[in-house]
Motif scaffolding. Structure first.
Motif, short mmCIF file in Angstrom:
data_model
loop_
_atom_site.label_atom_id
_atom_site.label_comp_id
_atom_site.label_asym_id
_atom_site.label_seq_id
_atom_site.Cartn_x
_atom_site.Cartn_y
_atom_site.Cartn_z
N LEU A 191 0.85 -1.18 0.00
CA LEU A 191 0.00 0.00 0.00
C LEU A 191 0.89 1.24 0.00
N LYS A 192 0.75 2.05 -1.02
CA LYS A 192 1.60 3.22 -1.18
C LYS A 192 0.74 4.48 -1.18
N PRO A 193 1.30 5.60 -0.69
CA PRO A 193 0.55 6.86 -0.74
C PRO A 193 0.46 7.39 -2.17
N TRP A 194 -0.52 8.24 -2.37
CA TRP A 194 -0.66 8.92 -3.66
C TRP A 194 0.36 10.05 -3.75
N THR A 195 0.67 10.45 -4.95
CA THR A 195 1.48 11.64 -5.16
C THR A 195 0.55 12.77 -5.60
N VAL A 196 0.93 13.98 -5.25
CA VAL A 196 0.12 15.15 -5.60
C VAL A 196 0.91 15.96 -6.63
N SER A 197 0.34 16.11 -7.82
CA SER A 197 1.02 16.86 -8.88
C SER A 197 0.67 18.35 -8.83
N ARG A 198 -0.47 18.66 -8.24
CA ARG A 198 -0.89 20.06 -8.13
C ARG A 198 -1.89 20.18 -6.99
N SER A 199 -1.84 21.31 -6.29
CA SER A 199 -2.77 21.55 -5.19
C SER A 199 -3.16 23.02 -5.21
N ARG A 200 -4.44 23.29 -5.00
CA ARG A 200 -4.91 24.68 -4.99
C ARG A 200 -6.07 24.84 -4.02
N ASP A 201 -6.18 26.02 -3.43
CA ASP A 201 -7.31 26.33 -2.56
C ASP A 201 -8.50 26.72 -3.40
N VAL A 202 -9.63 26.08 -3.14
CA VAL A 202 -10.89 26.45 -3.78
C VAL A 202 -11.59 27.49 -2.91
N ILE A 203 -11.58 27.25 -1.60
CA ILE A 203 -12.14 28.18 -0.61
C ILE A 203 -11.18 28.23 0.57
N ARG A 204 -10.92 29.43 1.06
CA ARG A 204 -10.12 29.58 2.28
C ARG A 204 -10.75 30.72 3.07
#
Length: 194
Positions: free
Chosen positions: A12-25
Motif C-alpha cells: 500500500l503506497k501513498p498517492w502523489t500530488v502533482s498540483r494543489s490549490r485552494d478552492v475556498i479559504r
C-alpha cells in the motif's frame, strides 16, 4: 487475531500530488483541490480535501452522575441537535485540555475538577485533515461564565450518564463523532452500557 493495519505493509503506497490549490479559504474551513496519482498510476483530479483546525469533544459529568450536554440549532441538520460541548482548538489554546476547559465554560458555564485526555481520532480520513480529541471532565459544576455568543444560542441539558447509550442508539444524540467520543469516555470509566 487481527490487531489493525500493518504499518510496515509494502503493497500500500501513498498517492502523489502533482498540483494543489485552494478552492475556498476562510476563517472556518479550507477546501483544497489536489490533483493526485495513485501508486498504480491512476489519476484522480480533482480530489477535494477539507482542512479544519483540530476539534475537541468534552464529556462532562457532574457529581450527580449526569452528563452536561447542550442543545442548539444546527443549520445543515435543519433542526435542534443534542450534543456534547465541543469546538475548535484555537491557536491561542496552550493545550487540548485548556481548549476543552474553555469550550465547556463558554458553552455551558460549567467548570470541572478533574480532566483526562482520551486520545484523538480522524473525523473522516478520506476528506478531513484534522483530528478530533476526546476529553473527560469529572466533577463538573455550573460556576463559570457562559459566553453570550449571538451565533450560538445554547441550552444546557443534563441527562443521567446511564441514559447515554440509549440516547445515542435512538438518535436523540445526533452527532456521530460525538457519540464515538461518548462511548470512548464512558467506556473508560465503565459507564457505557447498551
Amino acid at each position: 487475531m487481527t490487531t489493525g493495519p500493518d504499518p510496515s505493509s509494502t503493497d500500500l503506497k501513498p498517492w502523489t500530488v502533482s498540483r494543489s490549490r485552494d478552492v475556498i479559504r476562510d476563517r472556518w474551513v479550507t477546501l483544497r483541490a489536489d490533483d493526485c496519482v495513485t501508486a498504480e498510476g491512476v489519476e484522480i483530479a480533482p480530489y477535494y480535501v477539507l482542512e479544519y483546525p483540530d476539534w475537541v469533544h468534552v464529556i462532562a459529568i457532574d457529581d450527580e452522575d449526569h452528563l452536561v450536554l447542550i442543545e442548539q440549532y444546527r443549520h445543515a441538520f435543519g433542526g435542534l441537535s443534542l450534543e456534547v460541548p465541543a469546538g475548535a482548538i484555537d491557536r491561542e489554546d496552550p493545550s487540548v485540555l485548556a481548549a476543552a476547559a474553555r469550550e465547556l465554560e463558554e458553552e455551558t458555564g460549567y467548570v470541572a475538577e478533574r480532566w483526562r485526555s482520551l486520545g484523538k481520532h480522524s473525523p473522516n480520513p478520506a476528506t478531513h485533515t484534522n483530528s478530533c480529541h476526546t476529553v473527560l471532565a469529572l466533577g463538573a459544576r455550573p460556576v463559570g461564565r457562559k459566553l453570550n455568543d449571538p451565533t450560538e444560542q445554547i441550552k444546557v441539558v443534563r441527562v443521567p450518564v446511564g441514559d447515554a447509550a440509549r440516547l445515542a442508539a435512538d438518535g436523540t444524540l445526533t452527532n456521530a463523532m460525538q457519540i464515538a467520543s461518548l462511548a470512548i469516555a464512558l467506556g473508560a470509566i465503565g459507564k457505557w452500557h447498551l
